[in-house]
Design an enzyme around this catalytic site. Structure first.
Site, short mmCIF file in Angstrom:
data_model
loop_
_atom_site.label_atom_id
_atom_site.label_comp_id
_atom_site.label_asym_id
_atom_site.label_seq_id
_atom_site.Cartn_x
_atom_site.Cartn_y
_atom_site.Cartn_z
N VAL A 66 139.38 25.37 33.07
CA VAL A 66 138.23 24.47 33.09
C VAL A 66 137.40 24.67 34.35
O VAL A 66 137.93 25.01 35.41
CB VAL A 66 138.70 23.00 32.94
CG1 VAL A 66 139.44 22.53 34.19
CG2 VAL A 66 137.56 22.06 32.61
N CYS A 67 136.07 24.48 34.21
CA CYS A 67 135.18 24.43 35.37
C CYS A 67 134.25 23.24 35.13
O CYS A 67 134.65 22.28 34.47
CB CYS A 67 134.42 25.75 35.57
SG CYS A 67 133.29 26.15 34.24
N ARG A 68 133.03 23.27 35.62
CA ARG A 68 132.14 22.12 35.44
C ARG A 68 131.61 22.06 34.01
O ARG A 68 131.62 21.02 33.37
CB ARG A 68 130.97 22.18 36.42
CG ARG A 68 130.06 20.96 36.32
CD ARG A 68 129.03 20.93 37.44
NE ARG A 68 128.20 22.11 37.44
CZ ARG A 68 127.02 22.19 36.80
NH1 ARG A 68 126.55 21.19 36.13
NH2 ARG A 68 126.32 23.30 36.88
#
Length: 117
Positions: A66-68
């Site tokens: 996951v990232c932003r």
């Protein structure tokens, strides 16, 4: 090189609610502002140097990345899969979707509610 369209992807609503193995590849300031409680934090730029740490994670379950919003995590998942390090799945919509879906969020800043930067 793997086509980004070929990166395995899951939406936040598809993620398991228990025994989730989550790798957060955002920058330290983003992590400190708000992250998933059980996530492992390795910024994208440090991933190649710290890949050995991923060997300590359970290998009988997929590694959700996951990232932003899903761009950096797609690159990370692509790299992890190509390198044979993990069965990595990109989390579509990233931490923005995580937060929108009402998943738990914790922050490292005292007196400030967790948020997704």
């Amino acid at each position: 090189m793997v086509n980004p369209g070929e990166v395995p992807t899951a939406s936040v609503s598809d993620l398991p609610s228990q025994d989730l193995v989550l790798l957060d590849v955002r920058e330290p300031d983003e992590w400190a502002a708000g992250h998933a409680p059980e996530a492992v934090h390795i910024p994208l730029g440090e991933l190649p140097a710290r890949a050995a740490e991923l060997a300590e994670l359970p290998d009988d379950k997929p590694l959700y990345v996951v990232c932003r919003s899903g761009g950096r995590s797609a690159r990370a998942a692509m790299w992890l899969n190509a390198a044979g390090i993990a069965d990595a799945i990109n989390v579509a919509g990233g931490m923005k979707s995580w937060h929108t879906e009402g998943r738990p969020l914790v922050g490292d800043r005292e007196g400030v509610p967790p948020e997704v930067l």
